[in-house]
Scaffold this motif. Sequence first.
Motif, PDB file in Angstrom:
ATOM      1  N   TYR A  81       0.840  -1.211   0.000  1.00 30.04           N
ATOM      2  CA  TYR A  81       0.000   0.000   0.000  1.00 30.04           C
ATOM      3  C   TYR A  81       0.868   1.252   0.000  1.00 30.04           C
ATOM      4  O   TYR A  81       0.652   2.169  -0.795  1.00 30.04           O
ATOM      5  CB  TYR A  81      -0.947   0.004   1.211  1.00 30.04           C
ATOM      6  N   ALA A  82       1.863   1.284   0.886  1.00 32.79           N
ATOM      7  CA  ALA A  82       2.749   2.455   0.977  1.00 32.79           C
ATOM      8  C   ALA A  82       3.540   2.642  -0.315  1.00 32.79           C
ATOM      9  O   ALA A  82       3.712   3.767  -0.796  1.00 32.79           O
ATOM     10  CB  ALA A  82       3.699   2.308   2.163  1.00 32.79           C
ATOM     11  N   ARG A  83       4.025   1.538  -0.866  1.00 33.55           N
ATOM     12  CA  ARG A  83       4.794   1.615  -2.113  1.00 33.55           C
ATOM     13  C   ARG A  83       3.919   2.128  -3.252  1.00 33.55           C
ATOM     14  O   ARG A  83       4.317   3.001  -4.027  1.00 33.55           O
ATOM     15  CB  ARG A  83       5.353   0.229  -2.451  1.00 33.55           C
ATOM     16  N   SER A  84       2.704   1.601  -3.336  1.00 37.59           N
ATOM     17  CA  SER A  84       1.771   2.003  -4.385  1.00 37.59           C
ATOM     18  C   SER A  84       1.407   3.479  -4.258  1.00 37.59           C
ATOM     19  O   SER A  84       1.358   4.209  -5.249  1.00 37.59           O
ATOM     20  CB  SER A  84       0.505   1.149  -4.305  1.00 37.59           C
ATOM     21  N   GLU A  85       1.161   3.921  -3.029  1.00 36.89           N
ATOM     22  CA  GLU A  85       0.778   5.317  -2.824  1.00 36.89           C
ATOM     23  C   GLU A  85       1.906   6.267  -3.233  1.00 36.89           C
ATOM     24  O   GLU A  85       1.663   7.308  -3.841  1.00 36.89           O
ATOM     25  CB  GLU A  85       0.395   5.559  -1.354  1.00 36.89           C
ATOM     26  N   LYS A  86       3.146   5.894  -2.949  1.00 35.58           N
ATOM     27  CA  LYS A  86       4.300   6.705  -3.340  1.00 35.58           C
ATOM     28  C   LYS A  86       4.372   6.831  -4.871  1.00 35.58           C
ATOM     29  O   LYS A  86       4.577   7.920  -5.416  1.00 35.58           O
ATOM     30  CB  LYS A  86       5.580   6.074  -2.788  1.00 35.58           C
ATOM     31  N   VAL A  87       4.170   5.705  -5.566  1.00 36.95           N
ATOM     32  CA  VAL A  87       4.195   5.700  -7.034  1.00 36.95           C
ATOM     33  C   VAL A  87       3.082   6.585  -7.588  1.00 36.95           C
ATOM     34  O   VAL A  87       3.294   7.378  -8.512  1.00 36.95           O
ATOM     35  CB  VAL A  87       4.070   4.256  -7.583  1.00 36.95           C
ATOM     36  N   ILE A  88       1.888   6.477  -7.008  1.00 37.51           N
ATOM     37  CA  ILE A  88       0.741   7.264  -7.483  1.00 37.51           C
ATOM     38  C   ILE A  88       1.000   8.760  -7.331  1.00 37.51           C
ATOM     39  O   ILE A  88       0.694   9.547  -8.232  1.00 37.51           O
ATOM     40  CB  ILE A  88      -0.547   6.841  -6.738  1.00 37.51           C
ATOM     41  N   ARG A  89       1.583   9.170  -6.188  1.00 39.04           N
ATOM     42  CA  ARG A  89       1.895  10.593  -6.007  1.00 39.04           C
ATOM     43  C   ARG A  89       2.876  11.079  -7.084  1.00 39.04           C
ATOM     44  O   ARG A  89       2.781  12.199  -7.580  1.00 39.04           O
ATOM     45  CB  ARG A  89       2.490  10.845  -4.620  1.00 39.04           C
ATOM     46  N   GLU A  90       3.836  10.215  -7.448  1.00 38.44           N
ATOM     47  CA  GLU A  90       4.817  10.576  -8.490  1.00 38.44           C
ATOM     48  C   GLU A  90       4.156  10.657  -9.863  1.00 38.44           C
ATOM     49  O   GLU A  90       4.470  11.537 -10.663  1.00 38.44           O
ATOM     50  CB  GLU A  90       5.957   9.548  -8.506  1.00 38.44           C
ATOM     51  N   LEU A  91       3.222   9.746 -10.136  1.00 40.69           N
ATOM     52  CA  LEU A  91       2.532   9.747 -11.426  1.00 40.69           C
ATOM     53  C   LEU A  91       1.615  10.965 -11.566  1.00 40.69           C
ATOM     54  O   LEU A  91       1.430  11.472 -12.677  1.00 40.69           O
ATOM     55  CB  LEU A  91       1.721   8.455 -11.592  1.00 40.69           C
TER      56      LEU A  91
END
Length: 200
Positions: free
Chosen positions: A77-87
Amino acid sequence: RPNLHKYFYHTSLNFPHEEDMSNEKMLTLANDYLEQNGFTQHQFIIFRHRDADHPHLHILVNRIGFDGKVLSDSKDYARSEKVIRELEIKYNLAKVQSSSQAKERAMTKNELEMMKRTDEISTKMKLQAIIKNTLSQHLTTTNFIESLQNRGVNILFNQAKTGFISGISYGYEGMIFKGATLGNTYKWSNIKSIIGYEQE
């Protein structure tokens, strides 16, 4: 990998109503999401869904790569959220506040489904409303505790060896919630500044 119970990863990427992007852009973004989450050697399906009033897509990925290795889902979840903020930045999309900064935890999918089924809000949401209402009265520490107790909420303080209060939890309707699980508004660091708490 016959002993692997959770062999797939499923997520949905949701966009505001006004960001009704083309299929091509959505596909590019989804592929970028997969790559940044480490799914570079995996089978996957990406499909756009039109069952809601906002644009969104679903991604279903085989966690077992072509080389037979399993991609860990630890802290996904944390990894995915970090990627989404970057996208959001890369594709110039509406920026969403990270969950760690949110003042209030949003309703979960299970809570939403329960509310539809029973026509009642969850215990967590009832508790959030009670605490928020109590905080708006700008009470002293003692009055804050008493006011919550009168409404069926028990406060549990986490006390460090130094004697300082380091955290807060709330007991309500047979359940216990840490302040952080309710949102930043309900954490001790925020509560103590509102109720005028003094250590002594």
